[in-house]
Design a protein around this motif. Structure first.
Motif, short mmCIF file in Angstrom:
data_model
loop_
_atom_site.label_atom_id
_atom_site.label_comp_id
_atom_site.label_asym_id
_atom_site.label_seq_id
_atom_site.Cartn_x
_atom_site.Cartn_y
_atom_site.Cartn_z
N PHE A 349 0.84 -1.20 0.00
CA PHE A 349 0.00 0.00 0.00
C PHE A 349 0.88 1.25 0.00
O PHE A 349 0.84 2.06 0.93
N PRO A 350 1.67 1.44 -1.06
CA PRO A 350 2.57 2.59 -1.10
C PRO A 350 1.87 3.85 -1.61
O PRO A 350 0.93 3.79 -2.39
N ASP A 351 2.35 4.99 -1.16
CA ASP A 351 1.96 6.29 -1.74
C ASP A 351 0.45 6.41 -1.93
O ASP A 351 -0.04 6.75 -3.02
N GLN A 352 -0.29 6.14 -0.89
CA GLN A 352 -1.74 6.25 -1.01
C GLN A 352 -2.16 7.72 -0.97
O GLN A 352 -1.60 8.51 -0.21
N PRO A 353 -3.15 8.10 -1.77
CA PRO A 353 -3.66 9.47 -1.69
C PRO A 353 -4.32 9.71 -0.35
O PRO A 353 -5.01 8.84 0.19
N ASP A 354 -4.09 10.88 0.19
CA ASP A 354 -4.69 11.20 1.49
C ASP A 354 -6.20 11.31 1.39
O ASP A 354 -6.74 11.87 0.45
N GLN A 355 -6.86 10.76 2.39
CA GLN A 355 -8.29 10.91 2.59
C GLN A 355 -8.49 11.94 3.71
O GLN A 355 -7.52 12.40 4.33
N ALA A 360 -6.04 5.84 2.98
CA ALA A 360 -7.20 4.94 3.00
C ALA A 360 -6.93 3.71 3.84
O ALA A 360 -7.80 3.22 4.56
N VAL A 361 -5.72 3.17 3.73
CA VAL A 361 -5.32 2.00 4.51
C VAL A 361 -4.09 2.40 5.31
O VAL A 361 -3.09 2.85 4.77
N VAL A 373 -2.61 -3.54 13.94
CA VAL A 373 -3.98 -3.17 13.60
C VAL A 373 -3.98 -2.42 12.28
O VAL A 373 -3.24 -1.44 12.11
N VAL A 374 -4.79 -2.87 11.34
CA VAL A 374 -4.94 -2.24 10.02
C VAL A 374 -6.29 -1.54 9.98
O VAL A 374 -7.33 -2.16 10.23
N THR A 375 -6.26 -0.25 9.67
CA THR A 375 -7.49 0.54 9.55
C THR A 375 -7.83 0.73 8.08
O THR A 375 -6.94 1.05 7.26
N VAL A 376 -9.08 0.54 7.73
CA VAL A 376 -9.55 0.64 6.35
C VAL A 376 -10.78 1.55 6.32
O VAL A 376 -11.41 1.78 7.35
N ILE A 435 -8.95 -6.22 0.27
CA ILE A 435 -9.12 -4.78 0.51
C ILE A 435 -9.28 -4.04 -0.79
O ILE A 435 -10.16 -3.15 -0.93
N THR A 436 -8.48 -4.38 -1.81
CA THR A 436 -8.57 -3.72 -3.11
C THR A 436 -9.93 -3.93 -3.73
O THR A 436 -10.56 -2.98 -4.25
N ASP A 437 -10.42 -5.17 -3.67
CA ASP A 437 -11.75 -5.46 -4.25
C ASP A 437 -12.85 -4.75 -3.46
O ASP A 437 -13.82 -4.26 -4.06
N GLU A 438 -12.72 -4.69 -2.15
CA GLU A 438 -13.74 -4.03 -1.35
C GLU A 438 -13.75 -2.54 -1.61
O GLU A 438 -14.84 -1.92 -1.70
N LEU A 439 -12.59 -1.93 -1.75
CA LEU A 439 -12.53 -0.50 -2.08
C LEU A 439 -13.16 -0.24 -3.43
O LEU A 439 -13.91 0.73 -3.61
N ALA A 440 -12.86 -1.09 -4.44
CA ALA A 440 -13.42 -0.91 -5.77
C ALA A 440 -14.93 -1.10 -5.76
O ALA A 440 -15.68 -0.38 -6.42
#
Length: 444
Positions: A349-355, A360-361, A373-376, A435-440
């Motif tokens: 999960f590199p360089d994710q755009p800020d929410q 996001a993750v 703990v992973v937050t999504v 996680i990728t599929d759930e985000l999409a």
């Protein structure tokens, strides 16, 4: 039993706790693991199995037997009886536990202030049963909270009031506020449950400064602290470990809960409680709280298996009563796995755009222990876990299990303790796909 068969009782006829989510959480998580045995499990907080050695169990037993005869002066028939008969309720390795606490933690305690229990879970139950004296008593606990503590409190009818945790491990202002709020409502807060080192499930630790402030607050508010320390030896960083609350405790504010499940052998099911608080009886005699806990234990489990205690005692004796020395390989394995998992999340999960609330993750980076703990940005629940196991082949733990309400929780717990680096890679690949599929799916 099928629904058509006649029933003799309903859950409503039994103790109310039996329908509580806190008591069903562990069963649900175990059942998911059994239904999907091929799934990679990043859920279980079990210790690493690579170093388990059945022959060592027999050796530890022999070592403790020799200790009874050679060091303590027992005659052979006395030693045999001590190991094979019903035993002393408070335990037979209490002197070695006291020595271990002195060697590893700098804790000085009279062995008579210790009760050896059937795992740490029984230690929790005994303490909560003793503290719950009436319907106005409540227990404070740092949230998110280990579900075993919540469940034990339910069984003794002791309400649990959550206290905010946060990045420091405990929000002292919120703890004081909860104490005052409870008292204003006519309630009596008996204690606050804390896990200062790599807490289950958050992985967060309390630093040395906040530990002392917590003790000072407990003294001001006349509050006991229940310190649970199953992971304290497993720091992933070099340097001295922070002292336990019990080591800093000069006013007998801390009841210390210990376990050998992670540091020696989970199958032995041996834990203990240090309860050296002085209790005055109706006859004026004063003794440690441990004596009262032993009275309760005598009606629950009678005594902890002497053979299981002997295995623990032998392991302690073979390492000079130091579990730090006994767990060098284990600490190295957990450190390796923890760093491998955090690095794996960073790569995936590199360089994710800020929410609005950050990436996001995102994930915690604890300084040791078993848990990350992973937050999504979507709710994580049992239905998602079931789908993860069935369709993606990876298990983890919804953080919702560790909160005492029904509000959605957008986080999951990963455990590194019972897997190899290769299994971590496979599990993270599968989790990333989920996680990728759930985000999409949610974006579409």
């Amino acid at each position: 039993m099928s629904a058509a068969e006649p029933v003799d009782l309903t859950v409503a006829d039994l103790h109310p706790a039996l329908g509580d989510p806190a008591l069903t959480s562990m069963n649900f998580l175990n059942e998911v693991s059994e239904r999907y045995p091929a799934a990679v499990s990043l859920a279980a907080g079990r210790p690493y199995e690579e170093f388990f050695d059945l022959a060592a169990v027999h050796r530890h037993l022999d070592t403790f037997h020799r200790h009874l005869v050679d060091d303590l002066g027992h005659r052979p028939e006395q030693a045999r009886r001590l190991l094979l008969q019903y035993g002393r309720t408070k335990g037979i390795v209490h002197h070695l536990i006291a020595r271990n606490l002195a060697v590893d933690e700098g804790i000085t305690v009279d062995p008579e202030g210790i009760v050896v229990t059937v795992g740490c879970q029984e230690a929790m139950f005994l303490v909560l049963r003793a503290l719950r004296a009436g319907p106005t008593d409540v227990l404070l606990a740092v949230a998110p909270t280990y579900v075993g503590l919540t469940g034990a409190a339910r069984l003794v009818d002791l309400p649990v009031w959550p206290v905010a945790g946060g990045p420091t491990g405990v929000d002292l202002a919120d703890l004081a506020a909860q104490v005052h709020r409870a008292r204003a409502a006519g309630l009596r807060p008996r204690a606050c449950y804390v896990m200062p080192d790599f807490a289950n499930p958050s992985g967060v630790s309390i630093d040395a400064t906040h530990r002392q402030r917590l003790l000072d607050l407990a003294a001001r508010e006349d509050l006991l602290l229940l310190e649970d320390n199953p992971y304290g030896l497993f720091h992933s960083e070099d340097g001295p470990r922070p002292p336990t609350l019990k080591a800093l405790d000069t006013g007998r504010r801390v009841v210390y809960l210990g376990s050998f499940a992670k540091t020696v052998l989970p199958g032995a099911r041996v834990g203990y409680v240090v309860a050296d608080q002085r209790v005055a009886g109706p006859d004026g005699r004063v003794g440690p709280l441990a004596d009262q806990l032993a009275m309760i234990k005598s009606m629950v489990t009678v005594n902890t298996s002497p053979i299981a205690q002997a295995v623990i005692g032998g392991r302690l004796l073979e390492h000079g009563c130091s579990l730090v020395a006994a767990n060098t390989r284990e600490r190295s394995a957990y450190t390796r796995n923890l760093r491998h998992l955090v690095a794996g999340l960073t790569r995936r999960f590199p360089d994710q755009p800020d929410q609005p609330d950050g990436p996001a993750v995102r994930w915690t980076v604890p300084a040791g222990g078993f848990f990350v703990v992973v937050t999504v940005p979507f709710p994580v629940d049992d239905a998602l876990l079931d789908r993860s196991a069935r369709d993606y082949g990876v298990l983890w733990t919804p953080m919702a299990h560790f909160y005492d309400d029904t509000a959605p929780v957008c986080a999951l717990r990963l455990s590194v303790s019972a897997v190899t680096p290769e299994q971590i890679d496979v599990g993270l690949d599968r989790l990333t796909a989920l996680i990728t599929d759930e985000l999409a799916r949610r974006a579409g």
